[in-house]
Every structure is written in C-alpha cells, then in structure tokens.
Write an enzyme that holds these catalytic residues in place. Structure first.
Site, PDB file in Angstrom:
ATOM      1  N   CYS A 165      15.025  15.672  -4.728  1.00  0.00           N
ATOM      2  CA  CYS A 165      13.872  15.108  -4.340  1.00  0.00           C
ATOM      3  C   CYS A 165      12.418  15.984  -5.478  1.00  0.00           C
ATOM      4  O   CYS A 165      11.149  15.237  -5.077  1.00  0.00           O
ATOM      5  CB  CYS A 165      14.016  14.835  -2.781  1.00  0.00           C
ATOM      6  SG  CYS A 165      15.457  13.356  -2.550  1.00  0.00           S
TER       7      CYS A 165
ATOM      8  N   HIS B 247       5.743  12.764  -1.994  1.00  0.00           N
ATOM      9  CA  HIS B 247       7.429  12.006  -1.572  1.00  0.00           C
ATOM     10  C   HIS B 247       7.711  10.909  -0.794  1.00  0.00           C
ATOM     11  O   HIS B 247       7.755  10.898   0.343  1.00  0.00           O
ATOM     12  CB  HIS B 247       9.040  13.485  -1.606  1.00  0.00           C
ATOM     13  CG  HIS B 247      10.443  12.971  -1.483  1.00  0.00           C
ATOM     14  ND1 HIS B 247      10.619  11.909  -2.162  1.00  0.00           N
ATOM     15  CD2 HIS B 247      11.045  13.232  -0.989  1.00  0.00           C
ATOM     16  CE1 HIS B 247      11.679  11.507  -2.269  1.00  0.00           C
ATOM     17  NE2 HIS B 247      11.596  12.433  -0.938  1.00  0.00           N
TER      18      HIS B 247
ATOM     19  N   ASN C 286      13.978   5.600  -0.949  1.00  0.00           N
ATOM     20  CA  ASN C 286      13.923   6.851  -1.733  1.00  0.00           C
ATOM     21  C   ASN C 286      14.285   6.624  -2.691  1.00  0.00           C
ATOM     22  O   ASN C 286      15.764   6.844  -3.080  1.00  0.00           O
ATOM     23  CB  ASN C 286      14.270   7.806  -0.768  1.00  0.00           C
ATOM     24  CG  ASN C 286      14.464   9.068  -1.444  1.00  0.00           C
ATOM     25  OD1 ASN C 286      13.830   9.739  -2.210  1.00  0.00           O
ATOM     26  ND2 ASN C 286      14.499   9.796   0.185  1.00  0.00           N
TER      27      ASN C 286
HETATM   28  O1  UT7 Z   1      14.583  12.740   0.421  1.00  0.00           O
HETATM   29  C1  UT7 Z   1      15.351  13.698   0.704  1.00  0.00           C
HETATM   30  C2  UT7 Z   1      15.026  14.132   2.319  1.00  0.00           C
HETATM   31  N1  UT7 Z   1      15.670  13.108   2.994  1.00  0.00           N
HETATM   32  C3  UT7 Z   1      14.782  12.851   3.697  1.00  0.00           C
HETATM   33  O2  UT7 Z   1      13.470  13.481   4.328  1.00  0.00           O
HETATM   34  C4  UT7 Z   1      15.545  11.731   5.650  1.00  0.00           C
HETATM   35  C5  UT7 Z   1      14.768  12.508   6.664  1.00  0.00           C
HETATM   36  N2  UT7 Z   1      15.206  11.377   7.159  1.00  0.00           N
HETATM   37  C6  UT7 Z   1      15.086  10.229   7.721  1.00  0.00           C
HETATM   38  O3  UT7 Z   1      14.442   9.893   7.333  1.00  0.00           O
HETATM   39  C7  UT7 Z   1      16.141   9.844   9.442  1.00  0.00           C
HETATM   40  O4  UT7 Z   1      16.753  11.037   9.726  1.00  0.00           O
HETATM   41  C8  UT7 Z   1      16.746   8.393   9.064  1.00  0.00           C
HETATM   42  C9  UT7 Z   1      15.693   7.632   8.458  1.00  0.00           C
HETATM   43  C10 UT7 Z   1      18.015   9.168   8.101  1.00  0.00           C
HETATM   44  C11 UT7 Z   1      17.601   8.367  10.575  1.00  0.00           C
HETATM   45  O5  UT7 Z   1      16.145   7.894  10.911  1.00  0.00           O
HETATM   46  P1  UT7 Z   1      16.970   8.887  12.785  1.00  0.00           P
HETATM   47  O6  UT7 Z   1      15.899   7.981  13.513  1.00  0.00           O
HETATM   48  O7  UT7 Z   1      17.258  10.065  12.650  1.00  0.00           O
HETATM   49  O8  UT7 Z   1      18.285   7.436  13.394  1.00  0.00           O
HETATM   50  P2  UT7 Z   1      19.713   8.496  13.988  1.00  0.00           P
HETATM   51  O9  UT7 Z   1      19.946   9.059  12.732  1.00  0.00           O
HETATM   52  O10 UT7 Z   1      19.154   9.853  15.039  1.00  0.00           O
HETATM   53  O11 UT7 Z   1      20.664   7.638  14.034  1.00  0.00           O
HETATM   54  C12 UT7 Z   1      19.981   6.747  15.207  1.00  0.00           C
HETATM   55  C13 UT7 Z   1      20.840   5.698  15.842  1.00  0.00           C
HETATM   56  C14 UT7 Z   1      21.917   6.234  15.469  1.00  0.00           C
HETATM   57  O12 UT7 Z   1      23.199   5.043  16.881  1.00  0.00           O
HETATM   58  P3  UT7 Z   1      23.473   5.833  17.840  1.00  0.00           P
HETATM   59  O13 UT7 Z   1      24.509   7.226  17.684  1.00  0.00           O
HETATM   60  O14 UT7 Z   1      21.917   6.492  18.329  1.00  0.00           O
HETATM   61  O15 UT7 Z   1      24.045   4.934  19.076  1.00  0.00           O
HETATM   62  C15 UT7 Z   1      23.101   5.722  14.245  1.00  0.00           C
HETATM   63  O16 UT7 Z   1      24.234   5.709  14.076  1.00  0.00           O
HETATM   64  O17 UT7 Z   1      20.819   4.652  14.759  1.00  0.00           O
HETATM   65  C16 UT7 Z   1      22.440   4.300  14.225  1.00  0.00           C
HETATM   66  N3  UT7 Z   1      21.658   4.478  12.416  1.00  0.00           N
HETATM   67  C17 UT7 Z   1      21.577   2.243  11.592  1.00  0.00           C
HETATM   68  N4  UT7 Z   1      21.776   2.095  13.058  1.00  0.00           N
HETATM   69  C18 UT7 Z   1      21.424   0.402  12.313  1.00  0.00           C
HETATM   70  C19 UT7 Z   1      22.504   5.054  11.695  1.00  0.00           C
HETATM   71  N5  UT7 Z   1      21.947   4.412  10.303  1.00  0.00           N
HETATM   72  C20 UT7 Z   1      21.605   3.046  10.946  1.00  0.00           C
HETATM   73  C21 UT7 Z   1      21.526   1.998   9.558  1.00  0.00           C
HETATM   74  N6  UT7 Z   1      21.649   0.820  10.321  1.00  0.00           N
HETATM   75  N7  UT7 Z   1      20.962   1.983   8.708  1.00  0.00           N
END
Ligand code: UT7
Length: 328
Positions: free
Chosen positions: A119, A255, A285
C-alpha cells in the site's frame, strides 16, 4: 544530464486515474459473506469498490491512467524516459508491469521497472522516480500505482473481502533546474519499513514459496494499532525535512485503508478535516493505487490546484510506510 550548477528538481506535470466500470456495493457483498452494509460503513467508511472485469488487468488499468496523465500534461508517449509502476498484483511474475505499460503506450526505449511496497508503493515509487530525475538520469517520469487486489482476495473471508478494490493512478514528473523551480516540485520524502511485522499482512503464496499466487491474509486490528502512530511520525519527519509546518499543508492525501485511520492521523497531526481527501467510501482500499486515485479525484473536482502544498502518505504490508510532500 543534470544541470551544470547542481541538482534538478522534479515538478508535477499532470495526473490521471482509471477504475474498472464494475462496482461491487456492500449490499452485493452481503449476498456473498456474513457481513452487513452497516458494519462495513461503521468500521471502515467503505460503501463500494470497483472490481476489474475478466479482460482488465493491472497493466491495462495502469496504461489507461497513464494515457490520461499524458493528456493532462499535454505530453506524448515519446516524451517519457522513465516508468516506475508500484504494484503488488503484477500481470505476470515477470516482466515488470511497467514494461507492459511501456509497450502498450508505444514509448521508445526508456527505463521501466516495478516497485513493490504494497500500500505504500506509490510513495516509494514517487521517491525513486524523484531521485532519478534529481540526479539527471531521467527527464520525464511516469509514476503509476496500479492494482487488481480482487485477484488475491479470498472472497469467502469477510475480514478481508470487504476492504479492497481495484484501480490505477498516474502522475508525471518533469525535470527543472532546482534554482528555477520557484518553490514548486517534490520537496521531501520520509520512507520507512519494519519487516518484523511481515506476518500481520501478507499473501500466502509466491513464485519462490509454494509456486502459486496465494491469497491476502491480514490481522486487521494489529495493523490498525500501528497505523496512526507510524504515519504520524513519517508525516512529521517529512515536514521537518522540507522545512514546512503541518499547518502549511493545503491538502492531505492519505492512503485510503479505513476512514477511522485517516481521521485518527488528521486529529493527531492537528490537520483540519476539510483538508483531508477521503475517497475510501467509493474506492475501498486499492493499495498502491489509492493515493494517486484520491489525488486525482481532488484535482478533478477543483480542490487541489497549482501552487498547493500536498502531503501524500501511506502504510501497508511489510510493514512499509512513508510520506511525500509536493508543491504543485
Ligand atoms: O492497507 C494496508 C493497511 N491496512 C489497514 O490499515 C487495515 C487496518 N485495519 C482495519 O482497518 C480494521 O482493523 C478492520 C476494518 C480490518 C477491522 O475492524 P475492527 O474494528 O478492527 O474489527 P475487528 O477485526 O476487531 O472485528 C470485530 C468483530 C469481530 O467479531 P467478534 O470477534 O467481535 O465477534 C469480527 O469477526 O467484527 C467481526 N467482523 C465482521 N463483521 C461483519 C470482521 N469482519 C467483518 C465483516 N462483517 N466484514
């Protein structure tokens, strides 16, 4: 040849972008994985993304973005003597996507190669092209960020499938003697990498490991934790190198990974919200394409203008991250 009295300066000559016609909305993703439009919008800010059709590739998207940049700069293919393409989704393992774009545009013998910094690719590519222009090894550089991340996504994995999109953006840099640039041009870069985090964001395949392309894997929350701090440090270092204050920046082109990251960086750096270009909503992204795509959206709608001080920043797999400052 470098100017007799010293270094050359890279100045902005034009830009262009290209996204596939096919739009995948969050509603469509709801039919594919266990997700919801509300979750995606709340956690990321993404509403839709463009996805390449069967005949579209990283090189074809990059070529079209480059054609538009050439038209914007009123230049011809034969004016280009350097192509640097940032991509992690090349058409083929080799030759470099930059050489495919070179052939497609009908550019005479030039320098052409790819840069792979995921990225952060566009910021890295801009820095490499700038160095070649500054030292007189190239006069007119085409810098491209182009990706088809849809081809390396596991479409059954809701934690990654909803985040990425395809597209390409291009910028053309020209060479002028530094003392004649009048404050215009590429002013500074701050590039960083820390390979200790390679396992937080990677593709589980490759030519030398497994011999297959592989699929993207990410521990999103762990990446998120590093993002704001890393990016903020690089921005501050870049501004210090250029001798400008953060408050002097007219436009902040980050980004586009997650709206919460953009807002977090802007808050930490004390940047006004209205100076932050946000296109994550429509593009998702797009990895190395995200910064030049966002830049082009803001140029086309008249926000970014000649004379403006623009900060570009990115962070991605590796980790790699960095920032660049350019006065148009
Ligand atoms: O470009 C390269 C750099 N990349 C980035 O900068 C990405 C950085 N990370 C992020 O943007 C975020 O961490 C994400 C958008 C990927 C995830 O958001 P989050 O607020 O960190 O969510 P999480 O991974 O902590 O997940 C929270 C909950 C989980 O469920 P439980 O364990 O709390 O029951 C996940 O399983 O959300 C669930 N979850 C989803 N639910 C519905 C994860 N993906 C999804 C989804 N739809 N697509």
């Amino acid at each position: 040849m470098a100017h007799a009295s010293g270094l050359m300066r890279s100045v902005f000559l034009g830009s262009g972008a290209m996204t596939p016609e096919r739009i995948v909305t969050n509603a469509e993703l709801e039919t594919m994985v266990d997700t919801s439009d509300a979750w995606i919008q709340e956690r990321t800010g993404i509403a839709q993304r463009a996805v390449a059709g069967p005949l579209e590739t990283t090189a074809s998207l990059g070529t079209e973005a480059a054609r538009r940049a050439l038209a914007d700069a009123t230049l011809k293919p034969e004016d280009i003597d350097l192509i640097v393409c940032a991509t992690s989704t090349p058409d083929r393992t080799f030759p470099a996507t930059a050489t495919l774009i070179h052939a497609e545009l009908g550019i005479p013998v030039a320098i052409a190669f790819d840069v792979q910094a995921v990225c952060s690719g566009f910021v890295y590519a801009l820095s490499v092209a700038d160095a070649l222009v500054q030292t007189g090894q190239a006069k007119t550089a085409l810098v491209i960020g182009a990706e088809t991340f849809s081809r390396i996504l596991d479409w059954s994995d809701r934690t990654t499938a909803v985040l990425f999109g395809d597209g390409a953006g291009a910028m053309i840099l020209g060479s002028v003697p530094a003392e004649e640039a009048g404050g215009r041009g590429v002013l500074a870069h701050a590039l960083r990498a820390d390979g200790r985090h390679a396992d937080l964001l990677y593709v589980d395949g490759g030519a030398s490991q497994g011999g297959r392309i592989g699929k993207l894997k990410m521990q999103g929350q762990a990446v998120f934790r590093h993002a704001v701090g890393n990016i903020s440090e690089a921005i501050a270092a870049c501004c210090a190198k250029a001798g400008v204050e953060v408050a002097d920046i007219d436009w902040f082109v980050p980004h586009q990974a997650n709206r919460r990251i953009l807002e977090g960086v802007a808050r930490r750096m004390g940047l006004d919200d209205h100076k932050v270009i946000t296109t994550v909503t429509q593009h998702g992204n797009t990895s190395a394409a995200s910064v030049p795509l966002a830049f082009e959206v803001a140029r086309q709608d008249g926000r970014i203008k000649k004379g403006d001080l623009v900060l570009l920043e990115a962070m991605g797999g590796g980790f790699t991250w960095g920032a660049s400052l350019i006065r148009l």
